[in-house]
Design an enzyme around this catalytic site. Structure first.
Site, PDB file in Angstrom:
ATOM      1  CE  LYS A 197      -2.108  -2.097   2.874  1.00 46.04           C
ATOM      2  NZ  LYS A 197      -3.089  -2.142   4.121  1.00 46.04           N
ATOM      3  CG  ASP A 232      -6.537  -4.735   8.193  1.00 49.11           C
ATOM      4  OD1 ASP A 232      -6.166  -5.938   6.841  1.00 49.11           O
ATOM      5  OD2 ASP A 232      -6.654  -4.143   7.230  1.00 49.11           O
TER       6      ASP A 232
HETATM    7  C1  BGC Z   1      -2.026  -5.941   3.443  1.00 40.93           C
HETATM    8  C2  BGC Z   1      -2.725  -6.647   4.569  1.00 40.93           C
HETATM    9  C3  BGC Z   1      -4.213  -5.768   5.088  1.00 40.93           C
HETATM   10  C4  BGC Z   1      -4.825  -5.779   3.311  1.00 40.93           C
HETATM   11  C5  BGC Z   1      -6.005  -4.585   4.281  1.00 40.93           C
HETATM   12  C6  BGC Z   1      -2.982  -5.072   2.321  1.00 40.93           C
HETATM   13  O1  BGC Z   1      -1.663  -4.743   1.353  1.00 40.93           O
HETATM   14  O2  BGC Z   1      -1.295  -6.805   2.262  1.00 40.93           O
HETATM   15  O3  BGC Z   1      -1.699  -7.478   5.284  1.00 40.93           O
HETATM   16  O4  BGC Z   1      -4.838  -7.133   5.502  1.00 40.93           O
HETATM   17  O5  BGC Z   1      -3.969  -4.138   2.592  1.00 40.93           O
HETATM   18  O6  BGC Z   1      -5.750  -3.366   5.092  1.00 40.93           O
END
Ligand code: BGC
Length: 443
Positions: A197, A232
């Site tokens: 992200k 999460d």
């Molecule tokens: C992460 C996950 C997370 C998801 C939602 C992804 O980029 O790898 O661990 O649960 O985003 O937040």
């Protein structure tokens, strides 16, 4: 069975289908022809390449279930990491006391405290604060990021009072929701596999994130103890279970995307000695890394190539909130350059990556006015674009195409998880017991 789903306001979007939109705007259709002459082939190609007919969705669901199986068999056996959460039992509603939570997952971090009063009194009091994470910290060092978090937590903890009570002699305990791929080593520790992200914080990958937080709390002299580290998705599942013990799956459709579910330990060959008294455990799938058979376009490929993690998180890049706006932007830049969408030149502001965000896409999709005035204002405010009705209509068609593809693929992913769970239930007594009334719903 219930699937708990969260979607941040940035992403959730409700909009009328193309046909219903058209039926309430008959006059506007007549006025469209001119621009469409040159952008129509581009739009048709996009729609074709983003199409998600049933066979594609079935393939995605089947492949998701197959990758889940492979990821459970051995570490590294699949794109899906299928991470053990070490959460073997979920809240019952009987919990009592003062609890803190820290949530780091995307553009914000949140701190929260809650006073629980058991089945009778439930949630007696709750308070939270949200702080947005400055961009430079997302690209900085581990120490800077965790110091920032610890000081937010410190300020928040200092304001405790009123309805919140910590029994004498007890340390404040924190549940740490950390929404990135972590290889859990226990319920209260885990090694960061990689950032996602848009985060590229140096010095954290390969380290225990609870250790990083503890060190930062020590630097601040903050006397709190992390008693649980959860993804999460796992937090969402636990939160939903607090109210309803039928919940078995949790899905996040936010800045990023992921899902977790309750798995039987007998179906996890890679478990290697971990014993769960309940015979079940929660698996964090990390489905954002799935990539098998997804419909893709040159815009997706270019966006991926320009990202900080090319070739990774392809499902996430196709369906999640961080990326939908950027895909749309790339399409309309091409339509502007190759099809004269906004006249002779392409507005400069539109060439800036990520200038169009998913909340803007949602807002445009919710414009049902005859002249698509909100679409016009958003294009003007964000990209400095003067648009006519025909161009606005095309932009909406592009948004619908990208968002619909994302929504349908997310649905197929959920079906894949349910298929995998069905197989497990069929093999066990549970299936026989539940056979008659087995079903699921989204909450
Ligand atoms: C992460 C996950 C997370 C998801 C939602 C992804 O980029 O790898 O661990 O649960 O985003 O937040």
């Amino acid at each position: 069975m219930i699937v708990a789903a969260t979607s941040s306001p940035a992403v959730g979007s409700s909009y009328l289908s193309r046909s219903s939109r058209r039926s309430i705007m008959p006059r506007f259709r007549m006025a469209l022809r001119s621009n469409l002459v040159s952008v129509t082939p581009l739009l048709s190609k996009l729609q074709l390449e983003c199409a998600t007919p049933l066979p594609v969705l079935r393939h995605v669901a089947d492949a998701m279930a197959a990758e889940m199986r492979a990821g459970l068999a051995l570490d590294g056996g699949s794109d899906l990491k299928m991470i053990l959460s070490y959460v073997d039992s979920l809240p019952t509603g009987n919990e009592k006391g003062l609890f803190y939570a820290l949530d780091l997952g995307g553009t914000n971090f949140r701190v929260l405290r809650v006073q629980l009063g058991g089945k009778e009194e439930r949630v007696m009091a709750t308070e939270f604060e949200q702080v947005s994470i400055p961009r430079e910290l997302m690209l900085g060092t581990s120490e800077e990021l965790f110091d920032f978090i610890a000081s937010g937590l410190e300020k928040f903890a200092q304001k405790e009072g009123g309805k919140f009570h910590l029994p004498p002699g007890r340390k404040r305990e924190i549940g740490f929701t950390f929404s990135f791929p972590v290889k859990q080593t226990s319920i209260e520790s885990g090694i960061l596999i990689k950032w996602t992200k848009g985060f590229t914080v140096s010095g954290t990958a390969g380290r225990d994130v609870v250790g990083c937080l503890n060190e930062a709390m020590e630097r601040k002299g903050l006397d709190m103890r992390v008693s649980a580290l959860v993804n999460d998705t796992v937090g969402t599942l636990a939160g939903a279970r607090y109210w309803d013990d039928d919940v078995m799956v949790a899905v996040i459709l936010g800045t990023g995307t992921n899902a977790c579910y309750v798995e039987q330990t007998s179906a996890i060959p890679k478990l290697q000695g971990h014993v769960s008294p309940s015979g079940r455990t929660i698996i964090n799938t990390e489905w954002g890394a799935f990539s098998n058979g997804l419909p893709s376009t040159v815009f997706d490929e270019d966006m991926d190539a320009a990202s900080i993690n090319p070739g990774e998180q392809i499902f996430e890049k196709t369906i999640s909130g961080m990326y939908l706006g950027e895909i749309v932007r790339r399409v309309i830049v091409a339509m502007s350059e190759e099809g004269g969408l906004f006249g002779k030149s392409t507005p400069e502001k539109l060439s800036m990556p990520f200038v169009l965000r998913t909340p803007d896409i949602c807002a445009m999709q919710q414009d049902f006015s005859n002249d698509l005035q909100a679409v016009g204002s958003i294009l003007y405010d964000i990209a400095g674009v003067e648009s006519n009705l025909s161009a606005r209509k095309t932009v909406i068609d592009v948004c619908d195409t990208i968002v619909k593809r994302g929504g349908r693929l997310a649905g197929a992913g959920i079906v894949g998880i349910l298929q995998k769970m069905d197989e497990g239930l069929k093999r066990s007594n549970l299936w026989e017991e539940n056979c008659g009334g087995y079903g699921w719903r989204l909450v």
